[in-house]
Design an enzyme around this catalytic site. Structure first.
Site, PDB file in Angstrom:
ATOM      1  N   ARG A 255      65.107 -29.134 -66.805  1.00  0.00           N
ATOM      2  CA  ARG A 255      66.019 -28.413 -67.475  1.00  0.00           C
ATOM      3  C   ARG A 255      65.877 -26.879 -67.364  1.00  0.00           C
ATOM      4  NH1 ARG A 255      71.896 -27.897 -70.012  1.00  0.00           N
ATOM      5  NH2 ARG A 255      72.900 -26.263 -68.744  1.00  0.00           N
TER       6      ARG A 255
ATOM      7  N   HIS B 153      73.215 -20.116 -67.316  1.00  0.00           N
ATOM      8  CA  HIS B 153      73.193 -20.089 -68.694  1.00  0.00           C
ATOM      9  C   HIS B 153      73.701 -18.922 -70.460  1.00  0.00           C
ATOM     10  CE1 HIS B 153      71.518 -23.539 -71.636  1.00  0.00           C
ATOM     11  NE2 HIS B 153      72.173 -23.029 -72.743  1.00  0.00           N
TER      12      HIS B 153
ATOM     13  N   GLU C 256      78.406 -25.013 -69.389  1.00  0.00           N
ATOM     14  CA  GLU C 256      79.794 -25.187 -70.077  1.00  0.00           C
ATOM     15  C   GLU C 256      80.003 -24.180 -70.787  1.00  0.00           C
ATOM     16  OE1 GLU C 256      78.018 -24.801 -74.391  1.00  0.00           O
ATOM     17  OE2 GLU C 256      77.095 -26.761 -73.836  1.00  0.00           O
TER      18      GLU C 256
ATOM     19  N   ASN D 125      76.899 -32.238 -71.578  1.00  0.00           N
ATOM     20  CA  ASN D 125      76.499 -32.316 -73.276  1.00  0.00           C
ATOM     21  C   ASN D 125      77.023 -32.680 -74.156  1.00  0.00           C
ATOM     22  OD1 ASN D 125      74.443 -30.479 -71.346  1.00  0.00           O
ATOM     23  ND2 ASN D 125      75.513 -28.302 -72.449  1.00  0.00           N
TER      24      ASN D 125
ATOM     25  N   TYR E  47      77.297 -33.676 -78.142  1.00  0.00           N
ATOM     26  CA  TYR E  47      76.473 -32.235 -80.057  1.00  0.00           C
ATOM     27  C   TYR E  47      76.984 -33.728 -80.704  1.00  0.00           C
ATOM     28  CZ  TYR E  47      74.065 -29.199 -78.434  1.00  0.00           C
ATOM     29  OH  TYR E  47      72.627 -28.644 -76.833  1.00  0.00           O
TER      30      TYR E  47
ATOM     31  N   GLU F  64      72.035 -31.461 -72.257  1.00  0.00           N
ATOM     32  CA  GLU F  64      71.756 -31.069 -73.821  1.00  0.00           C
ATOM     33  C   GLU F  64      72.109 -32.336 -74.446  1.00  0.00           C
ATOM     34  OE1 GLU F  64      72.932 -27.771 -74.711  1.00  0.00           O
ATOM     35  OE2 GLU F  64      72.280 -26.686 -72.791  1.00  0.00           O
TER      36      GLU F  64
HETATM   37  C1  FCB Z   1      74.876 -24.985 -76.305  1.00  0.00           C
HETATM   38  C2  FCB Z   1      74.427 -24.708 -75.783  1.00  0.00           C
HETATM   39  C3  FCB Z   1      72.719 -24.284 -75.520  1.00  0.00           C
HETATM   40  C4  FCB Z   1      72.012 -24.337 -76.970  1.00  0.00           C
HETATM   41  C5  FCB Z   1      73.076 -25.557 -77.534  1.00  0.00           C
HETATM   42  C6  FCB Z   1      72.387 -25.842 -79.190  1.00  0.00           C
HETATM   43  O1  FCB Z   1      75.865 -25.280 -76.120  1.00  0.00           O
HETATM   44  O2  FCB Z   1      74.509 -25.198 -73.836  1.00  0.00           O
HETATM   45  O3  FCB Z   1      72.201 -23.013 -74.854  1.00  0.00           O
HETATM   46  O4  FCB Z   1      72.441 -22.943 -78.168  1.00  0.00           O
HETATM   47  O5  FCB Z   1      74.666 -26.105 -77.465  1.00  0.00           O
END
Ligand code: FCB
Length: 473
Positions: A81, A125, A170, A298, A300, A368
């Site tokens: 990607r 992006h 995002e 995504n 995290y 992600e």
């Molecule tokens: C996300 C972004 C990516 C990267 C990660 C850590 O929010 O999409 O570009 O910075 O965080």
């Protein structure tokens, strides 16, 4: 003796990948006719980026892309990607096409297909052409239309080999972090402007879906959203309400309309006093809710939401992000070097929540997920191995126990890179980058993942860029 975790069993045809983004890796910001992006300009603003750094050189992937393709091939992933830089293709945002900029991606796509690696192309992006920001950026509807034009140009050129397209990455960050909090480009701190930006990003997404499909009928089109389960920090009514507000702002402002349900009830109330929402027009919701081929997620971290009493909130409501919630640290939950709570089961909950909320949820890719260390030279990254394995176990459980049709996982990131306002200190890569020389050194996590992946039958892209494993599903 160290015991390394194993990758879990995933559904047949599962796509393993790694991800990057143009401004974070390419460098070469003034080459081959590239126009300026909002990030070039934002990085020059004093105090905007840690260490006054920028993506001007980054990993120099604009020149070293062949090395990166070799790294992907060595890793054994099915898919890559990456994002296309809008200002390389249309330096003024619209109008004249810059062929040398497009040629770069054309060569990259060819090289990936030759290696049997399936390209997943993100169109936006975060690197909006500055020329469009000068005309209002995402605050204005014209930018949505320019985005669809740009999408048509790229899909027209690459669509014979690229099948998988991600319109936006995002939009929450583009709109709220960029236009309300000002921590990201363009660095604005507005209420109404940020909400207009969020809406115009989604309108642009809907228009781009149609433009991509028109330019390339075999395209599979999706969007990538950053989703974070919001949980109350304390067992109080106020914190539960704070978590609900956070869920509306971060998640449902995007998932509800994109998945066809229109904006959620409660959102208007949340923004009363910030904006009259006059940027919304008839027909927008149908466009935004165009059925998708997949949803990119995504993940995290989870947000532990604590209430901020009304009298302590920003009285001007200048920031659309000031909805009276404070992310609270959580006792006993380990964090990454960036202070992000490490809670792999949050990925399970994200996927389970999607399955529960949206009966017509399209197939999902985790586009992600990753962890950063801030110490350079951290190449024996066992913590990253455990992070990946833990999140994959959680994702596998969600795939087994819920109706979510999970199709793939992309680690963020293939390489250490420019981490936006934090500069180069956070290192997310499976591969270490020595910035002064550009030298790439695979970390232990890269070696582990490549060993794990080599044990299975390759289901990645054919030279035509079509995942064999997914055909016919
Ligand atoms: C996300 C972004 C990516 C990267 C990660 C850590 O929010 O999409 O570009 O910075 O965080």
């Amino acid at each position: 003796m160290t015991i390394f975790p194993e990758l879990p069993e995933m559904p047949a045809g599962f796509v393993w990948g790694a991800a990057t983004a143009a401004y974070q890796i390419e460098g070469a910001v003034a080459e081959d006719g590239r126009g300026e992006s909002i990030w070039d300009v934002f990085c020059r603003r004093p105090g905007a980026v840690a260490g006054a750094e920028s993506g001007a050189v980054a990993c120099d992937s604009y020149h070293r892309w062949r090395d990166d393709v070799e790294l992907l091939a060595g890793l054994g992933v099915d898919a890559y990607r990456f994002s296309v830089a809008w200002p390389r293709v249309l330096p003024a945002g619209g109008g004249a096409i810059n062929q040398p900029g497009l040629d770069h991606y054309d060569r990259l796509v060819d090289a990936l297909c030759e290696r049997g690696i399936r390209p997943f192309v993100t169109l936006y992006h975060w690197d909006l052409p500055q020329a469009l920001e000068d005309r209002g950026g995402w605050r204005v509807r014209d930018t949505s239309e320019r985005f669809a034009d740009y999408a048509a140009v790229v899909a027209g050129r690459l669509g014979d080999r690229v099948r998988d397209w991600i319109t936006l990455n995002e939009p929450y960050c583009s709109a709220i972090v960029g236009y309300a909090e000002g921590r990201h480009a363009p660095g604005a701190t507005e209420g109404h402007g940020a909400l207009a930006a969020a809406h115009h990003l989604l309108v642009g997404h809907g228009q781009a879906v149609a433009a991509i499909r028109a330019a390339s009928p075999r395209a599979r089109v999706g969007i990538t959203l950053n989703l974070s389960p919001a949980v109350p920090a304390g067992d109080t009514e106020a914190d539960r309400a704070a978590a609900d507000r956070m869920d509306l702002l971060v998640n449902r402002q995007f998932t509800d309309p994109v998945l066809g349900g229109g904006y959620p009830a409660g959102l208007e109330q949340l923004f009363a006093g910030v904006s009259d929402l006059s940027f919304r027009r008839d027909g927008d919701l149908a466009l935004i809710g165009t059925p998708l081929d997949f949803l990119g997620v995504n993940y995290y971290y989870r947000i532990h939401a604590a209430d901020v009493p009304v009298e302590q909130r920003d009285p001007a409501l200048r920031s659309a992000s000031d909805i009276g919630v404070r992310p609270a640290p959580r006792d006993g939950v380990p964090t990454t070097d960036l202070g992000w709570p490490i809670e792999p089961w949050g990925l399970h909950d994200t996927l389970a929540e999607l399955a529960g909320r949206y009966p017509a949820l399209p197939p999902v890719y985790v586009t992600e997920n990753g962890v950063a260390q801030v110490s350079d030279g951290h190449t024996e990254d066992l913590d990253r191995i455990h992070f990946i394995a833990g999140h994959l176990a959680a994702a596998a459980r969600a795939a087994a126990e819920t109706t979510v049709d999970l199709r793939g996982y992309f680690y963020w990131s293939l390489l250490d890179n420019f981490e936006w306002a934090r500069g180069y200190a956070p290192r997310f890569g499976l591969v270490h980058v020595d910035y002064p020389t550009g030298t790439r050194t695979p970390r232990a996590s890269y070696r582990w993942l490549s060993e794990q992946l080599s044990g299975r039958t390759r289901i990645g892209g054919t030279p035509a860029g079509v995942g064999r494993g997914e055909e016919g599903r």
